[in-house]
Design a protein around this motif. Structure first.
Motif, PDB file in Angstrom:
ATOM      1  N   ASP A  48     -37.945   9.578  13.168  1.00 57.92           N
ATOM      2  CA  ASP A  48     -37.023   9.983  14.224  1.00 57.92           C
ATOM      3  C   ASP A  48     -35.686  10.251  13.557  1.00 57.92           C
ATOM      4  O   ASP A  48     -35.118   9.369  12.901  1.00 57.92           O
ATOM      5  N   VAL A  49     -35.175  11.473  13.715  1.00 54.17           N
ATOM      6  CA  VAL A  49     -33.940  11.898  13.060  1.00 54.17           C
ATOM      7  C   VAL A  49     -32.910  12.227  14.130  1.00 54.17           C
ATOM      8  O   VAL A  49     -33.195  12.970  15.069  1.00 54.17           O
ATOM      9  N   THR A  50     -31.709  11.674  13.963  1.00 53.39           N
ATOM     10  CA  THR A  50     -30.614  11.942  14.882  1.00 53.39           C
ATOM     11  C   THR A  50     -29.425  12.443  14.085  1.00 53.39           C
ATOM     12  O   THR A  50     -28.999  11.788  13.130  1.00 53.39           O
ATOM     13  N   LEU A  51     -28.899  13.616  14.447  1.00 55.03           N
ATOM     14  CA  LEU A  51     -27.644  14.102  13.889  1.00 55.03           C
ATOM     15  C   LEU A  51     -26.546  13.520  14.761  1.00 55.03           C
ATOM     16  O   LEU A  51     -26.430  13.869  15.937  1.00 55.03           O
ATOM     17  N   THR A  52     -25.753  12.581  14.198  1.00 53.98           N
ATOM     18  CA  THR A  52     -24.786  11.850  15.018  1.00 53.98           C
ATOM     19  C   THR A  52     -23.361  12.345  14.889  1.00 53.98           C
ATOM     20  O   THR A  52     -22.541  12.074  15.766  1.00 53.98           O
ATOM     21  N   ARG A  53     -23.048  13.068  13.808  1.00 55.97           N
ATOM     22  CA  ARG A  53     -21.655  13.473  13.619  1.00 55.97           C
ATOM     23  C   ARG A  53     -21.574  14.607  12.605  1.00 55.97           C
ATOM     24  O   ARG A  53     -22.359  14.669  11.667  1.00 55.97           O
ATOM     25  N   VAL A  54     -20.593  15.490  12.798  1.00 54.04           N
ATOM     26  CA  VAL A  54     -20.288  16.548  11.845  1.00 54.04           C
ATOM     27  C   VAL A  54     -18.796  16.469  11.541  1.00 54.04           C
ATOM     28  O   VAL A  54     -17.972  16.442  12.463  1.00 54.04           O
ATOM     29  N   VAL A  55     -18.449  16.419  10.255  1.00 55.85           N
ATOM     30  CA  VAL A  55     -17.051  16.389   9.818  1.00 55.85           C
ATOM     31  C   VAL A  55     -16.792  17.693   9.072  1.00 55.85           C
ATOM     32  O   VAL A  55     -17.361  17.941   8.010  1.00 55.85           O
ATOM     33  N   ASP A  56     -15.915  18.532   9.640  1.00 56.58           N
ATOM     34  CA  ASP A  56     -15.626  19.849   9.067  1.00 56.58           C
ATOM     35  C   ASP A  56     -14.149  20.153   9.206  1.00 56.58           C
ATOM     36  O   ASP A  56     -13.661  20.309  10.323  1.00 56.58           O
ATOM     37  N   PRO A  57     -13.425  20.195   8.099  1.00 58.13           N
ATOM     38  CA  PRO A  57     -13.881  19.990   6.727  1.00 58.13           C
ATOM     39  C   PRO A  57     -13.900  18.507   6.369  1.00 58.13           C
ATOM     40  O   PRO A  57     -13.223  17.697   6.996  1.00 58.13           O
ATOM     41  N   ALA A  58     -14.699  18.186   5.358  1.00 59.79           N
ATOM     42  CA  ALA A  58     -14.764  16.825   4.821  1.00 59.79           C
ATOM     43  C   ALA A  58     -14.143  16.857   3.428  1.00 59.79           C
ATOM     44  O   ALA A  58     -14.568  17.644   2.583  1.00 59.79           O
ATOM     45  N   ARG A  70     -15.468  24.684   0.748  1.00 60.08           N
ATOM     46  CA  ARG A  70     -15.134  23.490   1.520  1.00 60.08           C
ATOM     47  C   ARG A  70     -16.396  22.672   1.717  1.00 60.08           C
ATOM     48  O   ARG A  70     -17.504  23.180   1.575  1.00 60.08           O
ATOM     49  N   PHE A  71     -16.209  21.404   2.038  1.00 59.04           N
ATOM     50  CA  PHE A  71     -17.335  20.521   2.314  1.00 59.04           C
ATOM     51  C   PHE A  71     -17.453  20.313   3.819  1.00 59.04           C
ATOM     52  O   PHE A  71     -16.455  20.170   4.517  1.00 59.04           O
ATOM     53  N   VAL A  72     -18.687  20.269   4.291  1.00 59.89           N
ATOM     54  CA  VAL A  72     -19.007  19.872   5.655  1.00 59.89           C
ATOM     55  C   VAL A  72     -19.969  18.696   5.517  1.00 59.89           C
ATOM     56  O   VAL A  72     -20.976  18.792   4.811  1.00 59.89           O
ATOM     57  N   ALA A  73     -19.632  17.573   6.156  1.00 63.56           N
ATOM     58  CA  ALA A  73     -20.469  16.369   6.076  1.00 63.56           C
ATOM     59  C   ALA A  73     -21.163  16.144   7.415  1.00 63.56           C
ATOM     60  O   ALA A  73     -20.542  16.231   8.471  1.00 63.56           O
ATOM     61  N   THR A  74     -22.467  15.872   7.359  1.00 65.73           N
ATOM     62  CA  THR A  74     -23.259  15.628   8.563  1.00 65.73           C
ATOM     63  C   THR A  74     -23.862  14.229   8.467  1.00 65.73           C
ATOM     64  O   THR A  74     -24.477  13.879   7.467  1.00 65.73           O
ATOM     65  N   ARG A  75     -23.685  13.453   9.502  1.00 69.08           N
ATOM     66  CA  ARG A  75     -24.198  12.075   9.511  1.00 69.08           C
ATOM     67  C   ARG A  75     -25.541  12.043  10.244  1.00 69.08           C
ATOM     68  O   ARG A  75     -25.645  12.488  11.389  1.00 69.08           O
ATOM     69  N   PHE A  76     -26.542  11.513   9.564  1.00 67.31           N
ATOM     70  CA  PHE A  76     -27.884  11.387  10.114  1.00 67.31           C
ATOM     71  C   PHE A  76     -28.259   9.922  10.250  1.00 67.31           C
ATOM     72  O   PHE A  76     -27.878   9.093   9.433  1.00 67.31           O
ATOM     73  N   ARG A  77     -29.047   9.640  11.278  1.00 67.55           N
ATOM     74  CA  ARG A  77     -29.701   8.341  11.428  1.00 67.55           C
ATOM     75  C   ARG A  77     -31.193   8.608  11.324  1.00 67.55           C
ATOM     76  O   ARG A  77     -31.738   9.470  12.035  1.00 67.55           O
ATOM     77  N   LEU A  78     -31.864   7.904  10.408  1.00 64.00           N
ATOM     78  CA  LEU A  78     -33.293   8.068  10.163  1.00 64.00           C
ATOM     79  C   LEU A  78     -34.016   6.789  10.542  1.00 64.00           C
ATOM     80  O   LEU A  78     -33.591   5.698  10.133  1.00 64.00           O
ATOM     81  N   GLU A  79     -35.083   6.904  11.319  1.00 66.66           N
ATOM     82  CA  GLU A  79     -35.900   5.741  11.665  1.00 66.66           C
ATOM     83  C   GLU A  79     -37.363   6.078  11.416  1.00 66.66           C
ATOM     84  O   GLU A  79     -37.883   7.058  11.950  1.00 66.66           O
ATOM     85  N   ASN A  80     -38.026   5.256  10.596  1.00 68.70           N
ATOM     86  CA  ASN A  80     -39.429   5.471  10.298  1.00 68.70           C
ATOM     87  C   ASN A  80     -40.264   4.969  11.475  1.00 68.70           C
ATOM     88  O   ASN A  80     -40.402   3.776  11.691  1.00 68.70           O
ATOM     89  N   THR A  81     -40.811   5.901  12.249  1.00 70.83           N
ATOM     90  CA  THR A  81     -41.655   5.554  13.393  1.00 70.83           C
ATOM     91  C   THR A  81     -43.124   5.796  13.088  1.00 70.83           C
ATOM     92  O   THR A  81     -43.963   5.713  13.979  1.00 70.83           O
ATOM     93  N   GLY A  82     -43.425   6.076  11.827  1.00 66.20           N
ATOM     94  CA  GLY A  82     -44.798   6.324  11.421  1.00 66.20           C
ATOM     95  C   GLY A  82     -45.482   5.062  10.934  1.00 66.20           C
ATOM     96  O   GLY A  82     -44.955   3.950  11.045  1.00 66.20           O
ATOM     97  N   THR A  83     -46.652   5.249  10.355  1.00 62.06           N
ATOM     98  CA  THR A  83     -47.423   4.129   9.823  1.00 62.06           C
ATOM     99  C   THR A  83     -47.374   4.066   8.302  1.00 62.06           C
ATOM    100  O   THR A  83     -47.854   3.110   7.711  1.00 62.06           O
ATOM    101  N   ALA A  84     -46.817   5.086   7.666  1.00 68.99           N
ATOM    102  CA  ALA A  84     -46.708   5.134   6.209  1.00 68.99           C
ATOM    103  C   ALA A  84     -45.267   4.850   5.791  1.00 68.99           C
ATOM    104  O   ALA A  84     -44.326   5.058   6.565  1.00 68.99           O
TER     105      ALA A  84
END
Length: 166
Positions: A48-58, A70-84
């Motif tokens: 399960d992937v959530t894009l929680t924030r974008v910082v532009d410019p970073a 320029r840099f653009v930073a994107t904050r992701f939250r990753l949750e392993n909902t699988g079996t592997a």
């Protein structure tokens, strides 16, 4: 051509269209904080992937922010909902698309936006990780979308969020 009706998901040849013409993928977008469930190429891979924030410019950490890029930073939250166990490199799994159809691959360059996701993330089922993926793009580029796929970006299942986050 079959396609998933779930918002935020592109499959098969639709992925190629999204890279060539981001405006055509408008119906397959996620909004701010939307979690998209993605599968990988191996059995039991699900994140399960959530894009929680974008910082532009970073601002780049420890570097002079002047120059033609320029840099653009994107904050992701990753949750392993699988079996592997999930073991992957999140930066090359993420792409930023601009309004001219150009595609930029993420990297783990440090910025002042916050901590980057590690170069390699390993998550047992139920485990989570959170952090930034950074993109380097020309100053005149206008970000239009962010995409994320498992297996270093090579999985068929791709999450797609339109920018700016709403």
């Amino acid at each position: 051509m079959p396609r998933s009706r779930r918002a935020g998901r592109l499959r098969g040849s639709l992925l190629a269209l999204a890279f060539l013409a981001p405006a055509l993928s408008g119906a397959a977008t996620g909004g701010s904080g939307e979690t998209i469930s993605l599968t990988g190429n191996d059995p039991g891979e699900r994140l399960d992937v959530t894009l929680t924030r974008v910082v532009d410019p970073a601002d780049p950490a420890g570097q002079d922010p002047t120059g033609s890029d320029r840099f653009v930073a994107t904050r992701f939250r990753l949750e392993n909902t699988g079996t592997a166990v999930y073991e992957d490199s999140p930066a090359p799994a993420a792409h930023l698309l601009d309004t001219n159809g150009r595609r930029f691959t993420g990297d783990d360059a440090p910025t002042t936006a916050g901590p980057a996701l590690p170069e390699t993330v390993t998550l047992d089922p139920g485990g989570t990780a959170e952090g930034f993926v950074t993109f380097r793009l020309p100053r005149d580029a206008d970000p239009a979308a962010v995409q994320f796929a498992l297996d270093a970006g090579r999985a068929d299942d791709v999450g797609h969020w339109s920018l700016p986050l709403t």
